[in-house]
Design a protein around this motif. Structure first.
Motif, mmCIF file in Angstrom:
data_model
loop_
_atom_site.group_PDB
_atom_site.id
_atom_site.type_symbol
_atom_site.label_atom_id
_atom_site.label_comp_id
_atom_site.label_asym_id
_atom_site.label_seq_id
_atom_site.Cartn_x
_atom_site.Cartn_y
_atom_site.Cartn_z
ATOM 1 N N ASP A 79 0.805 -1.226 0.000
ATOM 2 C CA ASP A 79 0.000 0.000 0.000
ATOM 3 C C ASP A 79 0.838 1.277 0.000
ATOM 4 O OD1 ASP A 79 -2.920 -1.121 0.618
ATOM 5 O OD2 ASP A 79 -1.489 -2.220 1.849
ATOM 6 N N LYS A 80 2.021 1.242 0.614
ATOM 7 C CA LYS A 80 2.820 2.465 0.725
ATOM 8 C C LYS A 80 3.403 2.911 -0.608
ATOM 9 C CE LYS A 80 4.007 2.476 5.604
ATOM 10 N NZ LYS A 80 5.083 2.570 6.615
ATOM 11 N N ILE A 81 3.261 2.099 -1.645
ATOM 12 C CA ILE A 81 3.687 2.538 -2.978
ATOM 13 C C ILE A 81 2.977 3.838 -3.349
ATOM 14 C CG2 ILE A 81 3.493 1.989 -5.445
ATOM 15 C CD1 ILE A 81 4.136 -0.887 -4.789
ATOM 16 N N GLU A 82 1.700 3.958 -2.938
ATOM 17 C CA GLU A 82 0.943 5.164 -3.260
ATOM 18 C C GLU A 82 1.528 6.382 -2.552
ATOM 19 O OE1 GLU A 82 -3.177 5.225 -3.602
ATOM 20 O OE2 GLU A 82 -3.417 3.121 -4.136
ATOM 21 N N ASN A 83 1.996 6.215 -1.314
ATOM 22 C CA ASN A 83 2.621 7.329 -0.606
ATOM 23 C C ASN A 83 3.935 7.731 -1.265
ATOM 24 O OD1 ASN A 83 1.032 5.660 1.609
ATOM 25 N ND2 ASN A 83 1.134 7.770 2.302
ATOM 26 N N ILE A 84 4.708 6.727 -1.702
ATOM 27 C CA ILE A 84 5.970 7.019 -2.383
ATOM 28 C C ILE A 84 5.704 7.782 -3.680
ATOM 29 C CG2 ILE A 84 7.969 5.984 -3.535
ATOM 30 C CD1 ILE A 84 7.755 3.673 -1.507
ATOM 31 N N SER A 85 4.671 7.354 -4.412
ATOM 32 C CA SER A 85 4.332 8.056 -5.655
ATOM 33 C C SER A 85 3.916 9.487 -5.363
ATOM 34 C CB SER A 85 3.212 7.316 -6.392
ATOM 35 O OG SER A 85 1.956 7.544 -5.795
ATOM 36 N N GLY A 86 3.227 9.701 -4.239
ATOM 37 C CA GLY A 86 2.819 11.053 -3.863
ATOM 38 C C GLY A 86 4.019 11.953 -3.606
ATOM 39 N N VAL A 87 5.049 11.421 -2.954
ATOM 40 C CA VAL A 87 6.272 12.195 -2.697
ATOM 41 C C VAL A 87 6.956 12.562 -4.016
ATOM 42 C CG1 VAL A 87 8.602 12.109 -1.711
ATOM 43 C CG2 VAL A 87 6.667 11.212 -0.408
ATOM 44 N N SER A 142 -7.687 5.903 -2.319
ATOM 45 C CA SER A 142 -6.415 5.896 -3.035
ATOM 46 C C SER A 142 -5.746 7.270 -2.952
ATOM 47 C CB SER A 142 -6.646 5.519 -4.503
ATOM 48 O OG SER A 142 -5.477 5.726 -5.261
ATOM 49 N N LEU A 143 -4.599 7.341 -2.252
ATOM 50 C CA LEU A 143 -3.859 8.591 -2.159
ATOM 51 C C LEU A 143 -3.314 9.004 -3.519
ATOM 52 C CD1 LEU A 143 -2.587 10.844 -0.428
ATOM 53 C CD2 LEU A 143 -0.607 9.361 -0.113
ATOM 54 N N ALA A 144 -2.880 8.046 -4.325
ATOM 55 C CA ALA A 144 -2.309 8.359 -5.639
ATOM 56 C C ALA A 144 -3.350 9.019 -6.536
ATOM 57 C CB ALA A 144 -1.779 7.092 -6.293
ATOM 58 N N VAL A 146 -13.568 8.129 -7.519
ATOM 59 C CA VAL A 146 -12.909 6.819 -7.411
ATOM 60 C C VAL A 146 -11.932 6.802 -6.239
ATOM 61 C CG1 VAL A 146 -11.432 5.143 -8.591
ATOM 62 C CG2 VAL A 146 -13.194 6.368 -9.880
ATOM 63 N N ALA A 147 -11.197 7.915 -6.044
ATOM 64 C CA ALA A 147 -10.235 7.991 -4.936
ATOM 65 C C ALA A 147 -10.932 7.835 -3.595
ATOM 66 C CB ALA A 147 -9.486 9.320 -4.980
#
Length: 294
Positions: free
Chosen positions: A71-79, A139-141, A133-134
């Motif tokens: 799940d943290k992939i979305e946080n990394i993409s946000g950064v 979905s953070l991304a 959808v988010a």
């Protein structure tokens, strides 16, 4: 392809079309504000591509190397998205300041009004869909992608208004050439604010920030209402990773309660929590009353 991936792909396609249109009109008119909007859309495209990748990977089930999921992939993409937007805003300001010191006449401003208006309309429709959808998928991304497009709507309308004024000024014989870089600087400052807010939100998940206050309050109310007489909870902890909530707490039970009965109570509490927070992962430590941390 799941719902999140389809939404991200829609954003990729719309941003690709808008980049071509804005860049063409920006080069035609020589307007740095329109070119800055093309760069803004290019950053949105990169963000949409990152979002498309991250939402595709974030739903992958846990594996041997990632037992808590992806799940943290979305946080990394946000950064990454926030840092890209930050770089874009600084580049726009640099170009706009140069144009402010060395103004050039704007031609074909009417085309700028047209393409900026069309861009705003497209992004309103796409961002609304992404936000929906988010929210549904937590979905953070996708939320970050929708935020980019929402910002693009506001900046596109601002540039359109500026082009309209320049267009009218040309007809009246007024020299409003410096208005173009001033609008571009305004766009850059808006994008900079957006980048900082997104960066802070994405970092919260990477730093294992607890759940939102409102969710924690609801969780505590649920536990208080459903812990039978003679039982209690303490040491409640939570952290959020993408759309998933990780929750753990200690549950004290009467010393005479059987293992089977304790297990049944834990199952019931987990079921109730899952009904309130569909993507929650719950871990309950059972201990006899009077013993803490045992």
């Amino acid at each position: 392809m799941n719902t999140k991936s389809r939404a991200a792909l829609l954003s990729v396609c719309s941003n690709s079309l808008l980049i071509v249109a804005k860049l063409a009109v920006g080069l035609l008119t020589g307007a740095v504000s329109i070119i800055s909007e093309a760069i803004h859309s290019a950053m949105d495209l990169v963000a949409a591509l990152i979002a498309f990748f991250s939402v595709s990977r974030s739903d992958a089930p846990p594996d041997e190397c990632h037992p808590y999921g992806h799940d943290k992939i979305e946080n990394i993409s946000g950064v990454i998205e926030a840092l890209l937007i930050l770089v874009a805003s600084l580049w726009i300001m640099t170009e706009a300041l140069d144009k402010l010191l060395h103004p050039e006449p704007i031609s074909g401003a009417g085309w700028g009004v047209l393409v900026m208006g069309a861009s705003a309309l497209v992004n309103i429709l796409v961002s609304r869909h992404l936000y929906r959808v988010a929210k549904e998928e937590e979905s953070l991304a996708l939320e970050a992608d929708a935020l980019h497009l929402k910002a693009d709507v506001l900046t596109s309308l601002g540039v359109a208004a500026g082009m309209l004024l320049i267009w009218g000024g040309v007809a009246l014989g007024w020299d409003l050439a410096r208005l173009d870089p001033l609008i571009a600087i305004g766009v850059a400052l808006f994008i900079l604010k957006e980048a900082i807010e997104l960066l802070l939100k994405a970092l919260r998940g990477l730093l294992d920030h607890r759940m939102e206050e409102a969710e924690l309050a609801e969780l505590e109310q649920l536990l208080q209402a459903n812990c039978p007489q003679g039982t209690a909870y303490h040491a409640l902890r939570s952290r959020q990773s993408g759309r998933r909530r990780h929750i753990d707490f200690h549950l004290t039970v009467p010393p005479a309660m059987t293992v089977a009965a304790s297990h049944h109570l834990c199952d019931e509490l987990e079921r109730l929590i899952a009904a309130m927070l569909p993507h929650a992962e719950v871990l309950i430590h059972v201990e006899p009353a009077g013993v803490h941390g045992g």
